[in-house]
Design an enzyme around this catalytic site. Structure first.
Site, PDB file in Angstrom:
ATOM      1  N   CYS A 136       0.879  -1.211  -0.041  1.00  0.00           N
ATOM      2  CA  CYS A 136       0.083  -0.120  -0.052  1.00  0.00           C
ATOM      3  C   CYS A 136       1.054   1.270  -0.001  1.00  0.00           C
ATOM      4  O   CYS A 136       1.330   1.493   0.989  1.00  0.00           O
ATOM      5  CB  CYS A 136      -0.907  -0.058   1.128  1.00  0.00           C
ATOM      6  SG  CYS A 136      -1.913   1.464   1.309  1.00  0.00           S
ATOM      7  N   CYS A 139      -0.329   4.259   2.247  1.00  0.00           N
ATOM      8  CA  CYS A 139      -0.190   4.059   3.685  1.00  0.00           C
ATOM      9  C   CYS A 139       1.297   4.165   3.650  1.00  0.00           C
ATOM     10  O   CYS A 139       1.518   4.813   4.965  1.00  0.00           O
ATOM     11  CB  CYS A 139      -0.692   2.630   3.974  1.00  0.00           C
ATOM     12  SG  CYS A 139      -2.045   1.727   3.272  1.00  0.00           S
ATOM     13  N   ASP A 140       2.080   3.673   3.081  1.00  0.00           N
ATOM     14  CA  ASP A 140       3.383   3.613   3.713  1.00  0.00           C
ATOM     15  C   ASP A 140       4.698   4.572   2.705  1.00  0.00           C
ATOM     16  O   ASP A 140       5.610   4.433   3.340  1.00  0.00           O
ATOM     17  CB  ASP A 140       3.923   2.248   3.536  1.00  0.00           C
ATOM     18  CG  ASP A 140       3.049   1.190   4.449  1.00  0.00           C
ATOM     19  OD1 ASP A 140       2.866   1.770   5.536  1.00  0.00           O
ATOM     20  OD2 ASP A 140       3.079   0.079   4.083  1.00  0.00           O
TER      21      ASP A 140
END
Ligand code: FAD
Ligand code: NAP
Length: 313
Positions: A136, A139-140
């Protein structure tokens, strides 16, 4: 505390299919309960710009899903933050067990559990998950400011993730096993024009290389699919974007599946192999897998459930 809730229609999942089913089932006065699962809002909460949702030239995925939730709620859908851990389809009403301890009984069920990211299955991938290996970018990606990153895959997700990661990374290598991408042309065009992205064709990931203390990624070893030659590419982040598999755990042993695990529905409907259980969205769709097609199927599932419930009476 454990309790039991009965509903005419239980909707499992809170992606575009689930929330749309919630809007339609509410407007049919079925007073549905929607259980959101571990990822409220579904897959679109893991992306940024969505450019193909009709009516919005560009909308952020998480914003779109907040609006869909609010819409379903405004129509009267009860939305519950819980995870369904089992579904008993052998008795009616159907019985779904919530992780919270609540038992949900339902005259009809609409399954909208969508799909989840696939992994390559390499031991080194597993070892560094959460320590440099991710599925992701939204997200990261932020953790990799000024670093080199690799992305594995050649579909829309891989190309979008590579483009997004250029906001942080100094260089993004897109590693694909062929020399042709299956992403949309407009995305390929953007990828090819981006000076920070270097495609590496005909290669597959062999191993993620890193350190244990501190735990983190230092490089990947990739193999040329024709020559077998191994190359090491230094990087701090590895983003695996090789597609998604249907989240069929609740029903894989009881419903008819096809195309590698997707729930089979009757052509032109959302009826599954068990009367009263309907399915919509990515859980059923190995081909289109779009927000708009999932929403369309969510609408169909609510209408199908409404007709089926009326027939039972
Ligand atoms: P999902 O969105 O997969 O949602 C599944 C839901 O089920 C989740 O809420 C989850 O919590 C819930 N759930 C699962 N198991 C349980 C359980 N046991 N109990 C309760 N709930 C459960 N499509 C586009 O059209 N345009 C785009 O730009 C686009 N970009 C994308 C970018 C990325 C990075 C990804 C991964 C996908 C993208 N897609 C895009 C595809 C789109 O997100 C999916 O087609 C769509 O989200 C599928 O909707 P769905 O409702 O079927 O399921
Ligand atoms: P996908 O379209 O299935 O693509 C997966 C990619 O990973 C393919 O390029 C595939 O290679 C590669 N791959 C698969 N297994 C592999 C393995 N074991 N090793 C190496 N490479 C492997 O998946 P996706 O990109 O996640 O997209 C899923 C769905 O969501 C699609 O319908 C897509 O359109 C949709 N989506 C849409 C948008 C958008 O509209 N903007 C954005 C994201 C996703 P091959 O090409 O060789 O098979």
């Amino acid at each position: 505390m454990s309790d039991t809730r009965h509903t005419r229609v239980l909707i499992i999942g809170s992606g575009p299919a689930g929330y749309t089913a919630g809007v339609y089932a509410s407007r049919a006065m079925l007073e549905p309960i929607l259980v959101q699962g571990i990822e409220p809002g579904g897959q679109l909460t893991t992306t940024t710009e969505v450019e193909n949702w009709p009516g919005d030239t560009e909308v952020q995925g998480p914003d779109l899903m907040i609006r869909m939730e609010a819409h379903a709620k405004a129509m009267g859908c009860e939305i519950i933050g819980d995870i369904i851990t089992s579904l008993d389809t052998t008795q009616r009403p159907f019985v779904a067990q919530g992780d919270s301890g609540t038992t949900y009984t339902a005259d009809a069920v609409i399954l909208c559990t969508g799909a989840r990211a696939k992994w390559l299955g390499l031991p080194s991938e597993e070892a560094f998950k959460g320590f440099g290996v991710s599925a992701c970018a939204t997200c990261d990606g932020f953790f990799y400011r000024g670093q080199e990153i690799v992305v594995i895959g050649g579909g829309n997700t891989a190309v979008e993730e590579a483009l997004f990661l250029t906001n942080f990374a100094s260089k993004v290598t897109l590693i694909h096993r062929r020399d042709e991408l299956r992403a949309e042309k407009i995305l390929i065009d953007r990828l090819m024009k981006n000076p920070k992205i270097a495609p590496l064709w005909h290669h597959v990931l062999e191993e993620v290389v890193g350190t244990d203390n501190p735990k983190g990624v230092e490089a990947v070893r990739v193999k040329h699919v024709e020559t077998g030659e191994i190359t090491e590419i230094p990087c701090k982040g590895v983003f695996v974007a090789i597609g998604h598999a249907p989240a069929n755990e609740l029903v894989k042993d009881v419903l008819e599946l096809h195309n590698g695990g997707y729930v089979k529905v009757e052509a032109g409907s959302t009826r599954t192999s068990i009367p009263g259980i309907f399915a919509a969205g990515d859980l059923t769709d190995h081909k289109y897998r779009q927000a708009v097609t999932s929403a369309g199927m969510g609408c169909m599932a609510a209408l199908d459930a409404e007709h089926w419930l009326a027939e039972q009476e």
